[in-house]
Enzyme design. Structure first.
Site, PDB file in Angstrom:
ATOM      1  N   PRO A   9      -3.792  -3.304   0.766  1.00 27.20           N
ATOM      2  CA  PRO A   9      -4.036  -2.521   1.973  1.00 27.20           C
ATOM      3  C   PRO A   9      -4.778  -1.216   1.729  1.00 27.20           C
ATOM      4  CG  PRO A   9      -1.670  -2.654   1.480  1.00 27.20           C
ATOM      5  CD  PRO A   9      -2.378  -3.514   0.500  1.00 27.20           C
ATOM      6  N   ASN A  10      -5.654  -0.911   2.666  1.00 29.38           N
ATOM      7  CA  ASN A  10      -6.418   0.334   2.738  1.00 29.38           C
ATOM      8  C   ASN A  10      -7.480   0.468   1.652  1.00 29.38           C
ATOM      9  OD1 ASN A  10      -4.952   1.334   5.034  1.00 29.38           O
ATOM     10  ND2 ASN A  10      -3.256   1.626   3.630  1.00 29.38           N
ATOM     11  N   ARG A  17     -12.436   6.679   1.590  1.00 21.58           N
ATOM     12  CA  ARG A  17     -11.065   7.168   1.744  1.00 21.58           C
ATOM     13  C   ARG A  17     -10.705   8.156   0.645  1.00 21.58           C
ATOM     14  NH1 ARG A  17      -5.905   3.771  -0.035  1.00 21.58           N
ATOM     15  NH2 ARG A  17      -4.317   5.287   0.499  1.00 21.58           N
ATOM     16  N   TYR A  22      -9.927   8.749  -4.871  1.00 21.33           N
ATOM     17  CA  TYR A  22     -10.454   7.407  -5.126  1.00 21.33           C
ATOM     18  C   TYR A  22     -11.935   7.361  -5.475  1.00 21.33           C
ATOM     19  CZ  TYR A  22      -5.980   6.223  -3.072  1.00 21.33           C
ATOM     20  OH  TYR A  22      -4.646   6.139  -2.817  1.00 21.33           O
ATOM     21  N   ASN A  73      -5.095  -5.013  -7.479  1.00 18.85           N
ATOM     22  CA  ASN A  73      -4.705  -3.689  -7.019  1.00 18.85           C
ATOM     23  C   ASN A  73      -3.953  -3.925  -5.722  1.00 18.85           C
ATOM     24  OD1 ASN A  73      -4.425  -1.137  -5.936  1.00 18.85           O
ATOM     25  ND2 ASN A  73      -6.457  -0.449  -6.554  1.00 18.85           N
ATOM     26  N   ALA A  76      -0.317  -0.068  -1.784  1.00 13.26           N
ATOM     27  CA  ALA A  76       1.056   0.364  -1.511  1.00 13.26           C
ATOM     28  C   ALA A  76       2.082  -0.747  -1.752  1.00 13.26           C
ATOM     29  CB  ALA A  76       1.164   0.882  -0.081  1.00 13.26           C
ATOM     30  N   HIS A  79       4.560  -0.787  -4.811  1.00  6.10           N
ATOM     31  CA  HIS A  79       5.818  -0.057  -4.846  1.00  6.10           C
ATOM     32  C   HIS A  79       6.889  -0.675  -3.966  1.00  6.10           C
ATOM     33  CE1 HIS A  79       2.870   2.688  -6.431  1.00  6.10           C
ATOM     34  NE2 HIS A  79       2.252   2.689  -5.266  1.00  6.10           N
ATOM     35  N   ASP A  86       7.407 -11.829  -7.154  1.00 10.42           N
ATOM     36  CA  ASP A  86       7.845 -13.217  -7.328  1.00 10.42           C
ATOM     37  C   ASP A  86       6.668 -14.179  -7.433  1.00 10.42           C
ATOM     38  OD1 ASP A  86      10.489 -12.406  -7.317  1.00 10.42           O
ATOM     39  OD2 ASP A  86      10.860 -13.027  -5.237  1.00 10.42           O
ATOM     40  N   GLU A  97      -2.705  -5.544 -13.515  1.00 10.52           N
ATOM     41  CA  GLU A  97      -2.491  -4.603 -12.419  1.00 10.52           C
ATOM     42  C   GLU A  97      -3.413  -3.407 -12.606  1.00 10.52           C
ATOM     43  OE1 GLU A  97       1.111  -1.763 -10.688  1.00 10.52           O
ATOM     44  OE2 GLU A  97       1.520  -3.134 -12.343  1.00 10.52           O
ATOM     45  N   HIS A  99      -4.887   0.348 -10.768  1.00 14.65           N
ATOM     46  CA  HIS A  99      -4.798   1.404  -9.756  1.00 14.65           C
ATOM     47  C   HIS A  99      -5.909   2.407 -10.002  1.00 14.65           C
ATOM     48  CE1 HIS A  99      -1.039  -0.104  -8.311  1.00 14.65           C
ATOM     49  NE2 HIS A  99      -0.678  -0.245  -9.561  1.00 14.65           N
ATOM     50  N   SER A 101      -6.048   5.549  -8.890  1.00 16.87           N
ATOM     51  CA  SER A 101      -5.449   6.844  -9.228  1.00 16.87           C
ATOM     52  C   SER A 101      -4.337   6.631 -10.254  1.00 16.87           C
ATOM     53  CB  SER A 101      -4.880   7.514  -7.974  1.00 16.87           C
ATOM     54  OG  SER A 101      -3.790   6.762  -7.460  1.00 16.87           O
ATOM     55  N   ARG A 106       1.297  11.061  -9.149  1.00 16.85           N
ATOM     56  CA  ARG A 106       1.278  11.214  -7.689  1.00 16.85           C
ATOM     57  C   ARG A 106       2.695  11.380  -7.153  1.00 16.85           C
ATOM     58  NH1 ARG A 106      -2.729   7.452  -4.720  1.00 16.85           N
ATOM     59  NH2 ARG A 106      -2.232   8.971  -3.105  1.00 16.85           N
ATOM     60  N   ARG A 110       5.398   6.702  -5.502  1.00 16.60           N
ATOM     61  CA  ARG A 110       4.310   5.887  -6.059  1.00 16.60           C
ATOM     62  C   ARG A 110       4.458   5.676  -7.568  1.00 16.60           C
ATOM     63  NH1 ARG A 110       0.177   5.408  -2.196  1.00 16.60           N
ATOM     64  NH2 ARG A 110       0.082   7.155  -0.744  1.00 16.60           N
TER      65      ARG A 110
END
Length: 146
Positions: A9-10, A17, A22, A73, A76, A79, A86, A97, A99, A101, A106, A110
């Site tokens: 998301p986002n 953004r 970012y 990535n 949100a 977290h 799963d 994985e 990220h 940032s 943070r 997060r």
């Protein structure tokens, strides 16, 4: 050799953004750079705000015979999503994985990744460069397994 990239998301607004967090490079420009940097790979890309779509894409990529790995990535959902954790546990395809940032520098909420324990590794805080490093790590793992 296929590698799937999944953004949560986002992340459709990379480059727009919160550029102080970012960065300012657009995802489309960066995806073009990745394709040039890894001509031996078919890089696929999915972005979704919906947890179920991300899970479906994990399973779809796992079913692809030429897919050697996934760069994820989860945004949100990193977290909060036991369901994505799963799904990663349930598939055979390795997941890195990523990220943009440094999640550990943070907000407190997060700083914990629910999905990290099921991933091959985690790259955090290096901006878009994290995707390139994740792809390279998956290629290296594939070459080590030959």
């Amino acid at each position: 050799m296929q590698i799937g990239i999944i953004n949560g998301p986002n992340l459709q607004h990379i480059g727009l953004r919160e550029p102080h967090i970012y960065g300012t490079r657009s995802w489309d420009d960066y995806m073009s750079e990745l394709s040039t940097a890894f001509p031996q790979c078919l890089l696929t890309y999915t972005q979704s705000h919906h947890e179920g779509v991300i899970i479906d894409e994990l399973y779809r990529l796992d079913a692809e015979p030429d897919c050697i790995g996934i760069v994820l990535n989860a945004g949100a959902y990193t977290h909060t999503s036991i369901a994505i954790l799963d799904a990663i546990r349930a598939i055979q395809t390795p997941v890195v994985e990523v990220h943009l940032s440094n999640i550990y520098a943070r907000e407190a909420y997060r700083r914990h990744s629910l999905i990290a324990e099921a991933c091959l590794g985690q790259i955090t805080g290096l901006g878009l460069e994290g995707y390139r490093l994740g792809i390279q790590a998956l290629i290296n793992k594939q070459n080590d397994n030959k």
